[in-house]
Scaffold this active site. Structure first.
Site, PDB file in Angstrom:
ATOM      1  N   HIS A  40      65.184 -19.186  -4.629  1.00  0.00           N
ATOM      2  CA  HIS A  40      64.083 -19.938  -4.029  1.00  0.00           C
ATOM      3  C   HIS A  40      64.605 -20.709  -2.836  1.00  0.00           C
ATOM      4  CE1 HIS A  40      65.932 -22.358  -7.207  1.00  0.00           C
ATOM      5  NE2 HIS A  40      65.731 -23.407  -6.430  1.00  0.00           N
ATOM      6  N   HIS A  53      63.887 -24.196  -0.639  1.00  0.00           N
ATOM      7  CA  HIS A  53      63.185 -25.483  -0.602  1.00  0.00           C
ATOM      8  C   HIS A  53      62.669 -25.754   0.813  1.00  0.00           C
ATOM      9  CE1 HIS A  53      64.797 -27.171  -4.474  1.00  0.00           C
ATOM     10  NE2 HIS A  53      65.760 -26.289  -4.235  1.00  0.00           N
ATOM     11  N   GLN A  85      72.104 -25.491  -7.758  1.00  0.00           N
ATOM     12  CA  GLN A  85      71.064 -24.596  -8.278  1.00  0.00           C
ATOM     13  C   GLN A  85      70.834 -24.866  -9.759  1.00  0.00           C
ATOM     14  OE1 GLN A  85      71.824 -20.352  -7.845  1.00  0.00           O
ATOM     15  NE2 GLN A  85      69.678 -19.831  -8.266  1.00  0.00           N
ATOM     16  N   ASP A  99      56.810 -28.340  -5.424  1.00  0.00           N
ATOM     17  CA  ASP A  99      57.843 -28.701  -6.396  1.00  0.00           C
ATOM     18  C   ASP A  99      57.298 -29.811  -7.313  1.00  0.00           C
ATOM     19  OD1 ASP A  99      61.280 -28.499  -6.250  1.00  0.00           O
ATOM     20  OD2 ASP A  99      60.341 -29.981  -7.527  1.00  0.00           O
ATOM     21  N   ASN A 119      69.909 -23.317  -2.547  1.00  0.00           N
ATOM     22  CA  ASN A 119      71.100 -23.550  -3.363  1.00  0.00           C
ATOM     23  C   ASN A 119      71.497 -22.295  -4.136  1.00  0.00           C
ATOM     24  OD1 ASN A 119      71.001 -26.295  -2.608  1.00  0.00           O
ATOM     25  ND2 ASN A 119      69.588 -26.755  -4.286  1.00  0.00           N
TER      26      ASN A 119
END
Ligand code: AMP
Ligand code: ZN
Length: 138
Positions: free
Chosen positions: A101, A103, A95, A32, A88
């Site tokens: 995706h 995390h 989100q 990230d 999310n």
């Protein structure tokens, strides 16, 4: 299917370079750019899906093994003290990129990551309403 204006489609499929921790035919796992903690990574399917609810079952079934593999590598390699998996769906849930995706968030003693909530109380009314929704297995 890829979506033309989707940044995670471009990253997942290698059109935009990324710090890649893992890649196979269906997924790319990247660091990230704005990490919550050291090692914060994102599991990206190569096929576009806006969120969990539009993710095909076959892809969903493969997300956790990929997450487990990379999270385990980070957990051991970075000497983490704990680990959060966060996913999310929808703006209200946090989100910001509308390509599914997951995390991977390493946790360290005294880190400043915040993934908590204030616990409520399950009311009888809510319980009855929710249980009455039913499902295939109940
Ligand atoms: P979410 O808020 O669950 O949609 O998560 C989106 C995440 O994507 C955030 O943690 C961002 O920091 C991260 N992010 C956004 N753009 C990029 C990018 N180009 N490369 C890596 N991470 C990104
Ligand atoms: Zn996409």
């Amino acid at each position: 299917m890829k979506k033309d204006d989707c940044i995670f489609c471009k990253i997942a499929n290698g059109e935009i370079p990324s710090a890649t921790l893992y890649e196979d035919d269906d997924f790319r796992v990247i660091l990230d750019l704005n990490p919550a903690s050291k090692g914060h990574a994102l599991v990206l399917p190569k096929e576009h899906a806006d969120d969990l609810f539009s993710l095909p079952d076959e892809t969903a079934a493969r997300v956790l093994p990929v997450a487990k593999k990379v999270a385990g590598r980070l957990y051991r390699g970075l000497n983490c003290d704990g680990f959060n998996l966060v996913q999310n769906n929808g703006e209200i849930a946090g989100q910001t990129v509308f390509h599914f995706h997951m995390h991977l968030i390493p946790r360290y003693l005294k880190d400043t990551v915040n993934v908590g909530w204030k616990p409520g109380t399950l009311t009888e009314e809510d319980k009855e309403e929710i249980l009455a929704l039913g499902g295939e297995n109940v």
